[in-house]
Write a protein that holds these residues in place. Structure first.
Motif, mmCIF file in Angstrom:
data_model
loop_
_atom_site.group_PDB
_atom_site.id
_atom_site.type_symbol
_atom_site.label_atom_id
_atom_site.label_comp_id
_atom_site.label_asym_id
_atom_site.label_seq_id
_atom_site.Cartn_x
_atom_site.Cartn_y
_atom_site.Cartn_z
ATOM 1 N N THR A 7 85.616 7.815 21.828
ATOM 2 C CA THR A 7 85.267 9.231 21.809
ATOM 3 C C THR A 7 84.246 9.569 22.893
ATOM 4 O O THR A 7 84.292 10.652 23.476
ATOM 5 C CB THR A 7 84.717 9.632 20.435
ATOM 6 O OG1 THR A 7 83.642 8.755 20.060
ATOM 7 C CG2 THR A 7 85.799 9.592 19.379
ATOM 8 N N ALA A 8 83.325 8.641 23.167
ATOM 9 C CA ALA A 8 82.366 8.871 24.245
ATOM 10 C C ALA A 8 83.058 8.855 25.603
ATOM 11 O O ALA A 8 82.770 9.683 26.478
ATOM 12 C CB ALA A 8 81.262 7.819 24.202
ATOM 13 N N ARG A 34 84.816 12.122 25.974
ATOM 14 C CA ARG A 34 83.907 13.226 26.276
ATOM 15 C C ARG A 34 83.526 13.234 27.759
ATOM 16 O O ARG A 34 83.496 14.297 28.388
ATOM 17 C CB ARG A 34 82.649 13.133 25.422
ATOM 18 C CG ARG A 34 81.611 14.211 25.754
ATOM 19 C CD ARG A 34 80.397 14.139 24.850
ATOM 20 N NE ARG A 34 80.726 14.541 23.488
ATOM 21 C CZ ARG A 34 79.843 14.540 22.491
ATOM 22 N NH1 ARG A 34 78.593 14.147 22.692
ATOM 23 N NH2 ARG A 34 80.208 14.921 21.278
ATOM 24 N N TYR A 54 71.345 9.525 27.341
ATOM 25 C CA TYR A 54 70.763 9.383 26.011
ATOM 26 C C TYR A 54 69.305 9.812 26.075
ATOM 27 O O TYR A 54 68.603 9.507 27.043
ATOM 28 C CB TYR A 54 70.867 7.933 25.530
ATOM 29 C CG TYR A 54 72.287 7.433 25.526
ATOM 30 C CD1 TYR A 54 73.074 7.521 24.390
ATOM 31 C CD2 TYR A 54 72.859 6.908 26.691
ATOM 32 C CE1 TYR A 54 74.398 7.092 24.402
ATOM 33 C CE2 TYR A 54 74.179 6.482 26.706
ATOM 34 C CZ TYR A 54 74.935 6.578 25.561
ATOM 35 O OH TYR A 54 76.244 6.161 25.587
ATOM 36 N N ASP A 105 75.301 14.174 27.255
ATOM 37 C CA ASP A 105 74.676 13.548 26.086
ATOM 38 C C ASP A 105 75.755 12.932 25.202
ATOM 39 O O ASP A 105 76.638 13.624 24.699
ATOM 40 C CB ASP A 105 73.883 14.600 25.306
ATOM 41 C CG ASP A 105 73.003 13.996 24.220
ATOM 42 O OD1 ASP A 105 73.177 12.796 23.897
ATOM 43 O OD2 ASP A 105 72.153 14.721 23.675
ATOM 44 N N CYS A 106 75.679 11.615 25.034
ATOM 45 C CA CYS A 106 76.647 10.907 24.181
ATOM 46 C C CYS A 106 75.973 10.276 22.965
ATOM 47 O O CYS A 106 76.582 9.457 22.276
ATOM 48 C CB CYS A 106 77.350 9.816 25.000
ATOM 49 S SG CYS A 106 78.422 10.430 26.307
ATOM 50 N N SER A 107 74.730 10.654 22.702
ATOM 51 C CA SER A 107 73.954 9.982 21.663
ATOM 52 C C SER A 107 74.507 10.204 20.262
ATOM 53 O O SER A 107 74.227 9.418 19.357
ATOM 54 C CB SER A 107 72.494 10.432 21.721
ATOM 55 O OG SER A 107 72.376 11.842 21.544
ATOM 56 N N ASP A 108 75.301 11.268 20.065
ATOM 57 C CA ASP A 108 75.885 11.502 18.745
ATOM 58 C C ASP A 108 77.165 10.703 18.539
ATOM 59 O O ASP A 108 77.702 10.662 17.423
ATOM 60 C CB ASP A 108 76.177 12.991 18.550
ATOM 61 C CG ASP A 108 77.160 13.534 19.577
ATOM 62 O OD1 ASP A 108 77.072 13.129 20.757
ATOM 63 O OD2 ASP A 108 78.014 14.369 19.209
ATOM 64 N N LEU A 109 77.646 10.060 19.609
ATOM 65 C CA LEU A 109 78.917 9.341 19.531
ATOM 66 C C LEU A 109 78.762 7.830 19.595
ATOM 67 O O LEU A 109 79.619 7.097 19.102
ATOM 68 C CB LEU A 109 79.850 9.796 20.662
ATOM 69 C CG LEU A 109 80.237 11.269 20.660
ATOM 70 C CD1 LEU A 109 81.109 11.579 21.870
ATOM 71 C CD2 LEU A 109 80.967 11.629 19.374
ATOM 72 N N CYS A 110 77.718 7.360 20.263
ATOM 73 C CA CYS A 110 77.586 5.912 20.438
ATOM 74 C C CYS A 110 76.174 5.563 20.870
ATOM 75 O O CYS A 110 75.364 6.431 21.186
ATOM 76 C CB CYS A 110 78.589 5.386 21.469
ATOM 77 S SG CYS A 110 78.315 5.982 23.153
ATOM 78 N N SER A 111 75.923 4.269 20.874
ATOM 79 C CA SER A 111 74.647 3.764 21.368
ATOM 80 C C SER A 111 74.798 3.369 22.829
ATOM 81 O O SER A 111 75.766 2.735 23.213
ATOM 82 C CB SER A 111 74.226 2.533 20.556
ATOM 83 O OG SER A 111 73.188 1.834 21.215
#
Length: 212
Positions: free
Chosen positions: A124-125, A128, A143, A191-197
């Motif tokens: 998903t990241a 995106r 992040y 910003d991908c912080s809601d999808l992965c680390s």
């Protein structure tokens, strides 16, 4: 070619398709467990899972760059669905792997560079980032730090028109960092912080990242 290795471009966005380049050449010296590519992850190896992540997220093809113990990694994994290249000079730093991956990618493709030591990366990241990319630009996963400011991390997409210049600028262990610092106005942070680390697996106290 295996049907998973390459997909037809099904979009009408006008963007060039994207090759996922997975840098997996390091020896993992600080972890002391051999190449990071072979670390066990989700019942497989880290390099297998991350290569699938790039493809499943929407990359048109995937190139895996090996280095340390490359023959052993080839024998111990199933990467037959993807293009696999070797950086024989992997010990001199990431730049050689970066250039090898770009050289192996289809000429008309943009490049998404990912690192094998980011086990938290998700399809998903990747999706995106691909959906956020604009022609002529660089698109990077980001992040927030402790202050909430977004910090650039991987993966990073280099538009097709920038890939040669980015490869030429790469040196030592910095990969494309010098190119990115020289052209900050080209970089879009996503910003991908809601999808992965976005955390890198570098030291033994980070081995918990493989539990996901």
């Amino acid at each position: 070619m295996h049907p998973r290795a390459y997909r037809e471009d099904m979009t009408d966005s006008g963007l060039a398709p994207t090759t996922g380049v997975l840098l997996a050449a390091g020896a993992g010296t600080r972890l002391g467990r051999g190449p990071k590519a072979l670390l066990p992850f989700r019942g497989r190896t880290l390099v297998e899972v991350l290569a699938d992540t790039l493809f499943d997220g929407g990359c048109r093809e995937v190139v895996v760059v090996l280095g340390a113990e490359a023959d052993h990694v080839r024998r111990s994994t199933d990467l037959g669905t993807y293009a696999v290249v070797e950086n024989e000079h992997w010990g001199k730093g990431m730049a050689g792997s970066f250039r090898a991956g770009i050289d192996a990618a289809a000429p008309g493709n943009s490049i998404m560079v990912a690192l094998v030591d980011q086990p938290g990366l998700t399809p998903t990241a990747v999706s995106r980032l691909l959906g956020s990319h604009r022609p002529g630009r660089v698109t990077a996963a980001a992040y927030p730090d402790e202050s909430g400011r977004l910090k650039r991390r991987h993966p990073v997409i280099f538009d097709v028109g920038l890939r040669a210049e980015a490869a030429a600028a790469a040196h030592g262990d910095t990969g494309a960092r010098s190119f990115l610092k020289a052209h900050p106005g080209l970089v879009d942070l996503v910003d991908c912080s809601d999808l992965c680390s976005g955390e890198d697996l570098d030291t033994k106290d980070q081995l918990h990242l493989l539990d996901g």
